[in-house]
Design a protein around this motif. Sequence first.
Motif, PDB file in Angstrom:
ATOM      1  N   TRP A 166     -61.831 -16.536 -20.144  1.00  0.00           N
ATOM      2  CA  TRP A 166     -62.753 -17.638 -19.847  1.00  0.00           C
ATOM      3  C   TRP A 166     -64.030 -17.165 -19.164  1.00  0.00           C
ATOM      4  N   HIS A 167     -63.909 -16.096 -18.395  1.00  0.00           N
ATOM      5  CA  HIS A 167     -65.056 -15.570 -17.648  1.00  0.00           C
ATOM      6  C   HIS A 167     -66.126 -14.986 -18.566  1.00  0.00           C
ATOM      7  N   ALA A 168     -65.767 -14.706 -19.831  1.00  0.00           N
ATOM      8  CA  ALA A 168     -66.723 -14.137 -20.787  1.00  0.00           C
ATOM      9  C   ALA A 168     -67.410 -15.206 -21.627  1.00  0.00           C
ATOM     10  N   VAL A 169     -67.076 -16.465 -21.404  1.00  0.00           N
ATOM     11  CA  VAL A 169     -67.620 -17.551 -22.221  1.00  0.00           C
ATOM     12  C   VAL A 169     -68.778 -18.209 -21.474  1.00  0.00           C
ATOM     13  N   PRO A 170     -69.991 -18.164 -22.038  1.00  0.00           N
ATOM     14  CA  PRO A 170     -71.150 -18.708 -21.326  1.00  0.00           C
ATOM     15  C   PRO A 170     -71.320 -20.216 -21.527  1.00  0.00           C
ATOM     16  N   ASP A 171     -71.985 -20.822 -20.563  1.00  0.00           N
ATOM     17  CA  ASP A 171     -72.538 -22.177 -20.690  1.00  0.00           C
ATOM     18  C   ASP A 171     -71.510 -23.227 -21.113  1.00  0.00           C
ATOM     19  N   TRP A 172     -70.480 -23.359 -20.320  1.00  0.00           N
ATOM     20  CA  TRP A 172     -69.484 -24.404 -20.608  1.00  0.00           C
ATOM     21  C   TRP A 172     -70.140 -25.784 -20.681  1.00  0.00           C
ATOM     22  N   HIS A 173     -71.175 -25.996 -19.859  1.00  0.00           N
ATOM     23  CA  HIS A 173     -71.790 -27.326 -19.781  1.00  0.00           C
ATOM     24  C   HIS A 173     -72.435 -27.753 -21.098  1.00  0.00           C
ATOM     25  N   ASN A 174     -72.701 -26.776 -21.971  1.00  0.00           N
ATOM     26  CA  ASN A 174     -73.361 -27.073 -23.246  1.00  0.00           C
ATOM     27  C   ASN A 174     -72.587 -26.446 -24.398  1.00  0.00           C
ATOM     28  N   ILE A 175     -71.278 -26.463 -24.304  1.00  0.00           N
ATOM     29  CA  ILE A 175     -70.461 -25.735 -25.279  1.00  0.00           C
ATOM     30  C   ILE A 175     -70.626 -26.339 -26.673  1.00  0.00           C
ATOM     31  N   GLY A 176     -70.783 -25.466 -27.657  1.00  0.00           N
ATOM     32  CA  GLY A 176     -70.963 -25.912 -29.033  1.00  0.00           C
ATOM     33  C   GLY A 176     -69.643 -26.204 -29.713  1.00  0.00           C
ATOM     34  N   PHE A 177     -69.654 -27.206 -30.579  1.00  0.00           N
ATOM     35  CA  PHE A 177     -68.449 -27.544 -31.335  1.00  0.00           C
ATOM     36  C   PHE A 177     -68.434 -26.774 -32.664  1.00  0.00           C
ATOM     37  N   PRO A 178     -67.254 -26.595 -33.252  1.00  0.00           N
ATOM     38  CA  PRO A 178     -67.141 -25.705 -34.417  1.00  0.00           C
ATOM     39  C   PRO A 178     -67.719 -26.298 -35.694  1.00  0.00           C
ATOM     40  N   ILE A 179     -68.201 -25.402 -36.531  1.00  0.00           N
ATOM     41  CA  ILE A 179     -68.671 -25.729 -37.882  1.00  0.00           C
ATOM     42  C   ILE A 179     -67.868 -24.883 -38.866  1.00  0.00           C
ATOM     43  N   VAL A 180     -67.314 -25.515 -39.886  1.00  0.00           N
ATOM     44  CA  VAL A 180     -66.592 -24.796 -40.930  1.00  0.00           C
ATOM     45  C   VAL A 180     -67.379 -24.883 -42.231  1.00  0.00           C
TER      46      VAL A 180
END
Length: 499
Positions: free
Chosen positions: A107-121
């Motif tokens: 989790w510590h390597a994941v930036p910007d939780w406040h603006n997390i992007g949702f997945p695109i397939v």
Amino acid sequence: MLLNVEDGQKENLKGAGITDLESGKQFPESVHSMNVYLGARPISRALDLGADIVVTGRCVDSGIVLGPLIHSFGWNRDEFDLLAAGSLAGHLIECGAQCTGGIFTDWHAVPDWHNIGFPIVECSSEGDFILSKPPDTGGLISFGTVAEQLVYELGNPQRYLLPDVTCDFSKVSITEIPGFDGGAVKVHGAKGSPPSTFYKVNATYLDGFRATAVCPVGGPKAVQKGKRTAESILQRTRLIFSQLGYEDYSAVNIQVLGSEDTYGPHARRNIDGQGPREAVIWLAVHHKQKEAVEIFSREIAPAGTGMAPGLTGIVGGCPRVSPVLKPFFFYYPKSNVQINLFLNGQHVETFEEDLTFTSDEVVSFDPPEISSELKDLPSGPHTYRLEDLAYTRSGDKGNSANIGVIARHPLYYPYLKKTLTAQALENYFQHLLEQENPEEELVTRYELPGIHGLNFVLKNSLGGGGIASLRSDPQGKALGQMLLDFQIKNVPDLKSLIE
């Protein structure tokens, strides 16, 4: 799609000898609700008829993605590998940001939780797909984030049962693609076989009432004060019950959050023996009568003036009394279910499943044998925490939990397979498992060589699961995190293997 069952049909279900898929219990006397898990075909059919937006009742999560793919590519009912690929796409994105860095082990390597992007397939008609996220958003897509979601709430990866296809995800590969903002992966290798002639049904029935008191407590010996407070509240209410002629609680659960109660024998003890100076009482109760639980709710507040010092309040006020609706899962013939399609408020079609390409034959999979490769693995003086070598993620299915473990590097995988046996996991989580039969094996291990992963299913591990559980982790969300401290012992310098 709500399955409306008349009283006469309920009697038929009881008389048919239907039992719960997990516990084997008989069909309940009274049923509160009953919902079929529909598949993707009714969704694709609605799109074929011109719908722009499809509103559906209960359906499998992956069907919301597979339905549009069937509509767009015209996939046939017997193109099982394609249907499995589309179902995998749906499985990976069904929980939104959980595959774009949410709840990731690192989790510590994941930036910007406040603006997390949702997945695109982006899916091709051949079934391969690329998973990415919008540019300029937070989060992370990598092998690890997507592999973790692959094993989320998974049972047997070779036999993932869905209404449209039976999936085999064991050989799925996930490959990182360079050049994408925030990361992207290509997913390949899902296999499929015919689905069954049955739908899965989720019924619920009333099983008494519950309430949970959550109270912070501070100061020296906070844990001891919390436990004595909880025990005293139970003593007090039981005394009132006896005076009023009520039965005892059906179940109670006392935890002191901050004391590592959920870790059982693996809890870390403070050196000074005093324990933390801040803790939270978690006191949950279950009773057949609502009035008894209402008494419990009223008797929490007096603890603030008549019991331990440092009790700072009741989180959310007096505990809310709520009914316990327990789930009851069973299979029901697809041929007996009517699915009505409405367009612009008008009934346009009654959808019927085509059972031509179905099979109720259970394919047996022999458990993998311990290869000579594992027997001949070199040993050494080193010990690693599992987190050093693997990612983990856990989830729930009813009263069972699953924990997926994915090697951080393929060279670590043989050591994980050798050490993380089903028995090792059962021993590690023994304090959380409820054994109904002394001979029963409560942990099953499955292998996913495509992602160098293992999946463990822990039966009877959630205290009933969902709203039926009195535990602070009723869905097993923290079990994967707890396993990160498992020690892989007597191995060589594994880090040097990948340098």
